[in-house]
Design a protein around this motif. Structure first.
Motif, mmCIF file in Angstrom:
data_model
loop_
_atom_site.group_PDB
_atom_site.id
_atom_site.type_symbol
_atom_site.label_atom_id
_atom_site.label_comp_id
_atom_site.label_asym_id
_atom_site.label_seq_id
_atom_site.Cartn_x
_atom_site.Cartn_y
_atom_site.Cartn_z
ATOM 1 N N CYS A 73 44.554 37.294 44.379
ATOM 2 C CA CYS A 73 45.672 36.913 43.530
ATOM 3 C C CYS A 73 46.908 36.673 44.406
ATOM 4 O O CYS A 73 47.262 37.529 45.225
ATOM 5 C CB CYS A 73 45.949 38.022 42.513
ATOM 6 S SG CYS A 73 47.350 37.673 41.438
ATOM 7 N N THR A 74 47.545 35.530 44.232
ATOM 8 C CA THR A 74 48.741 35.240 45.029
ATOM 9 C C THR A 74 49.962 35.973 44.481
ATOM 10 O O THR A 74 50.977 36.059 45.158
ATOM 11 C CB THR A 74 49.014 33.722 45.083
ATOM 12 O OG1 THR A 74 49.193 33.225 43.757
ATOM 13 C CG2 THR A 74 47.878 32.982 45.763
ATOM 14 N N GLY A 75 49.838 36.513 43.278
ATOM 15 C CA GLY A 75 50.953 37.258 42.686
ATOM 16 C C GLY A 75 50.979 38.712 43.110
ATOM 17 O O GLY A 75 51.970 39.201 43.653
ATOM 18 N N CYS A 76 49.861 39.417 42.895
ATOM 19 C CA CYS A 76 49.849 40.866 43.171
ATOM 20 C C CYS A 76 49.034 41.257 44.407
ATOM 21 O O CYS A 76 49.046 42.406 44.813
ATOM 22 C CB CYS A 76 49.343 41.627 41.946
ATOM 23 S SG CYS A 76 47.575 41.458 41.609
ATOM 24 N N GLY A 77 48.286 40.301 44.979
ATOM 25 C CA GLY A 77 47.530 40.584 46.202
ATOM 26 C C GLY A 77 46.163 41.213 45.987
ATOM 27 O O GLY A 77 45.465 41.511 46.946
ATOM 28 N N GLN A 78 45.774 41.415 44.734
ATOM 29 C CA GLN A 78 44.471 42.005 44.411
ATOM 30 C C GLN A 78 43.341 41.089 44.874
ATOM 31 O O GLN A 78 43.372 39.891 44.646
ATOM 32 C CB GLN A 78 44.373 42.222 42.899
ATOM 33 C CG GLN A 78 43.043 42.720 42.412
ATOM 34 C CD GLN A 78 42.837 44.203 42.640
ATOM 35 O OE1 GLN A 78 43.787 44.962 42.724
ATOM 36 N NE2 GLN A 78 41.596 44.608 42.736
ATOM 37 N N THR A 79 42.329 41.653 45.539
ATOM 38 C CA THR A 79 41.116 40.923 45.923
ATOM 39 C C THR A 79 40.027 41.318 44.931
ATOM 40 O O THR A 79 39.877 42.504 44.619
ATOM 41 C CB THR A 79 40.693 41.288 47.356
ATOM 42 O OG1 THR A 79 41.764 40.949 48.240
ATOM 43 C CG2 THR A 79 39.456 40.521 47.782
ATOM 44 N N CYS A 89 42.952 37.054 37.665
ATOM 45 C CA CYS A 89 43.078 38.336 38.362
ATOM 46 C C CYS A 89 42.854 39.466 37.365
ATOM 47 O O CYS A 89 43.515 39.512 36.323
ATOM 48 C CB CYS A 89 44.464 38.450 38.993
ATOM 49 S SG CYS A 89 44.795 40.071 39.725
ATOM 50 N N ALA A 91 43.713 42.492 37.703
ATOM 51 C CA ALA A 91 44.821 43.449 37.749
ATOM 52 C C ALA A 91 46.026 42.975 36.935
ATOM 53 O O ALA A 91 46.600 43.739 36.168
ATOM 54 C CB ALA A 91 45.234 43.710 39.192
ATOM 55 N N CYS A 92 46.392 41.682 37.085
ATOM 56 C CA CYS A 92 47.617 41.210 36.428
ATOM 57 C C CYS A 92 47.390 40.041 35.463
ATOM 58 O O CYS A 92 48.309 39.628 34.763
ATOM 59 C CB CYS A 92 48.672 40.839 37.464
ATOM 60 S SG CYS A 92 48.296 39.348 38.415
ATOM 61 N N SER A 94 46.855 36.907 36.200
ATOM 62 C CA SER A 94 47.323 35.631 36.734
ATOM 63 C C SER A 94 46.147 34.712 37.105
ATOM 64 O O SER A 94 45.096 35.177 37.547
ATOM 65 C CB SER A 94 48.182 35.862 37.973
ATOM 66 O OG SER A 94 48.510 34.627 38.591
#
Length: 113
Positions: A73-79, A89, A91-92, A94
């Motif tokens: 995710c380019t927003g929160c960085g979650q892989t 994503c 997590a968020c 997005s």
């Protein structure tokens, strides 16, 4: 059916490499195919069976490595794992996702006689 043109390109590439080394046959072809590459795997298998007939790869073993999709995710960085190109994503939520792996479509190795 673009899988047939992909299969023909793979056969042409392998034959070109074999001939440039004065070989008369390809023993093994190793492929990496990502689940997000836009290729129907069963259709590619069928196309390869047809494409190798009468070629230097006719008796070759074809090894396929299927690579699962993974994004970040380019927003929160979650892989996270991706099953489709448009997986949000977890997590968020997005959809701004950078694909890290899973779009590969390449010949990894060619073993010639």
């Amino acid at each position: 059916m673009h899988e047939m043109s992909i299969a023909q390109s793979i056969v042409e590439l392998a034959e070109e490499q074999a001939r440039s080394r004065h070989s008369e046959a390809v023993e093994e072809l190793e492929l990496e195919i990502g689940r997000l590459a836009g290729v129907e795997l069963h259709t590619l298998d069928f196309a390869l069976e047809s494409a190798v007939k009468g070629s230097l790869l006719e008796h070759a073993s074809i090894v396929r490595h299927i690579i699962d999709g993974e994004g970040m995710c380019t927003g929160c960085g979650q892989t996270f794992p991706m099953e489709t190109l448009f997986t949000p994503c977890p997590a968020c939520g997005s959809y701004c996702v950078k694909i890290i792996k899973g779009k590969e479509l390449r010949v990894k190795s060619i073993v010639i006689k």
